[in-house]
Design an enzyme around this catalytic site. Structure first.
Site, short mmCIF file in Angstrom:
data_model
loop_
_atom_site.label_atom_id
_atom_site.label_comp_id
_atom_site.label_asym_id
_atom_site.label_seq_id
_atom_site.Cartn_x
_atom_site.Cartn_y
_atom_site.Cartn_z
CE LYS A 66 -3.71 -1.95 2.82
NZ LYS A 66 -4.67 -1.65 3.87
CG ASP A 104 -7.72 0.47 4.13
OD1 ASP A 104 -8.46 -0.44 3.72
OD2 ASP A 104 -6.49 0.48 3.96
CB THR A 153 6.27 4.13 19.84
OG1 THR A 153 6.52 2.72 19.89
CG2 THR A 153 7.56 4.90 19.63
N GLY A 245 -14.35 -5.86 13.36
CA GLY A 245 -13.38 -5.49 12.33
C GLY A 245 -13.71 -6.07 10.97
P1 ATR Z 1 -0.88 -1.38 10.55
O1 ATR Z 1 -0.23 -0.75 9.35
O2 ATR Z 1 -1.69 -2.61 10.23
O3 ATR Z 1 -1.67 -0.40 11.34
P2 ATR Z 1 1.60 -1.29 12.05
O4 ATR Z 1 2.05 -0.14 11.23
O5 ATR Z 1 2.55 -2.42 12.26
O6 ATR Z 1 0.29 -1.97 11.46
O7 ATR Z 1 1.09 -0.72 13.46
C1 ATR Z 1 0.83 -1.55 14.52
C2 ATR Z 1 0.38 -0.70 15.70
O8 ATR Z 1 0.10 -1.59 16.78
C3 ATR Z 1 1.44 0.27 16.22
O9 ATR Z 1 0.77 1.43 16.67
C4 ATR Z 1 2.08 -0.50 17.37
O10 ATR Z 1 2.67 0.31 18.37
P3 ATR Z 1 4.19 0.85 18.23
O11 ATR Z 1 4.15 2.01 17.30
O12 ATR Z 1 4.58 1.22 19.61
O13 ATR Z 1 5.00 -0.31 17.68
C5 ATR Z 1 0.86 -1.21 17.93
N1 ATR Z 1 1.20 -2.42 18.70
C6 ATR Z 1 1.64 -3.60 18.23
N2 ATR Z 1 1.83 -4.48 19.23
C7 ATR Z 1 1.50 -3.83 20.39
C8 ATR Z 1 1.48 -4.18 21.78
N3 ATR Z 1 1.87 -5.41 22.19
N4 ATR Z 1 1.08 -3.25 22.68
C9 ATR Z 1 0.70 -2.03 22.29
N5 ATR Z 1 0.69 -1.62 20.99
C10 ATR Z 1 1.08 -2.51 20.05
#
Ligand code: ATR
Length: 280
Positions: A66, A104, A153, A245
């Protein structure tokens, strides 16, 4: 001769998009077929140009293509896809140009409207600041929601809030870390989980417990594997409204179908096909 539509991704074998779109073609008596193609990132431009040359009816793009699609010279992104930074729908125009859209966010908005959620002025807490979050927040901010994006983060949440503010949409937006979630939820109308927490195989994980939610909250989890996540179970247990979802899958596909064909998408047929495919 059958018109071909498809989804490009890598991996792609688990996509339910072929089942969903083929159900539509069959129900509407359209002589079309939708197929999943495994396309590597570095082959994306050639694959899109090839599909255009072969007269494909349209394409969807999924992980990890994407964001890459936005960087290709052969696609002209529409302004929303440009702001989001990702393309999930490719339209082959009659004159030969190729346009990229992102459905989306609109898919998520329609899923909320399905649950009779008022978006304008609603206090919405979005957890996660990845690609899915970005698409959803751009749409909901354009519709006038009051959004707080929180993320593990924290800097990513703040950066996303800054990007949205810079786009001068009508809604309000703030970014912060996960710590504030409990207090934010007390005041919130809608909670949206865009993280992978709770996704198979870690189905016991959830961003919030029943004690942190309240019955007037609408809880929307974009994770659809399992169909009912731990978060949605917790929400149901206290009588909160839940949004699955799987509806994002349906409505992003419905909007792609509308862009390709100009025909009103039969969403009930799409919902049935998606639920059957996910339950199997
Ligand atoms: P997508 O494009 O499908 O949204 P992504 O870019 O990998 O996927 O984003 C995943 C999100 O889930 C991120 O906001 C991530 O937080 P970080 O930016 O801190 O990595 C969040 N995420 C994934 N695992 C997590 C966990 N165990 N606890 C809290 N947040 C989580």
């Amino acid at each position: 001769m059958k018109r071909i539509f498809g989804v490009f991704g890598d991996p792609i074998s688990h996509s339910v998009s072929p089942t969903m779109h083929n159900a539509v073609f069959s129900a509407l008596g359209m002589d079309c077929i939708y197929h999943a193609f495994n396309v590597k990132s570095e082959q994306l431009e050639k694959a899109i140009l090839g599909a255009n040359a072969m007269g494909f009816g349209g394409l969807n793009l999924t992980v990890p293509l994407k964001e890459r699609a936005l960087k290709l010279d052969c696609i002209k992104p529409d302004p929303l896809a440009g702001s989001i930074g990702a393309i999930n729908t490719v339209v082959f125009e009659k004159a030969g140009e190729i346009t990229g859209y992102n459905t989306d966010g609109l898919g998520a908005k329609k899923a909320l409207l399905d649950a009779a959620v008022e978006i304008k002025g609603s206090k919405i807490v979005v957890v996660g600041a990845g690609g899915a979050s970005r698409a959803i927040i751009f749409q909901l901010a354009a519709d006038g929601a009051d959004i707080t994006v929180i993320n593990r983060t924290e800097e990513k949440a703040i950066e996303l809030a800054r990007d949205i503010s810079g786009a001068a949409l009508q809604g309000k937006i703030k970014g912060s870390g996960l710590l504030g979630l409990k207090d934010l939820l007390k005041e919130a109308d809608v909670l949206i989980n865009t993280t992978t927490l709770g996704m198979h195989p870690n189905t016991e994980n959830s961003i919030a417990t029943a004690e942190e939610l309240h019955p007037e909250l609408t809880v929307f989890d974009i994770v659809y594997n399992p169909l009912e996540t731990k978060l949605l179970k917790e929400a149901k247990s206290i009588g909160a409204k839940t949004v699955s979802g799987s509806l994002v899958l349906v409505y992003q596909g419905a909007e792609a179908f509308r862009l390709w064909t100009g025909i009103e998408p039969p969403v009930e047929i799409m919902k049935k096909a998606v639920l059957e495919a996910l339950e199997a």
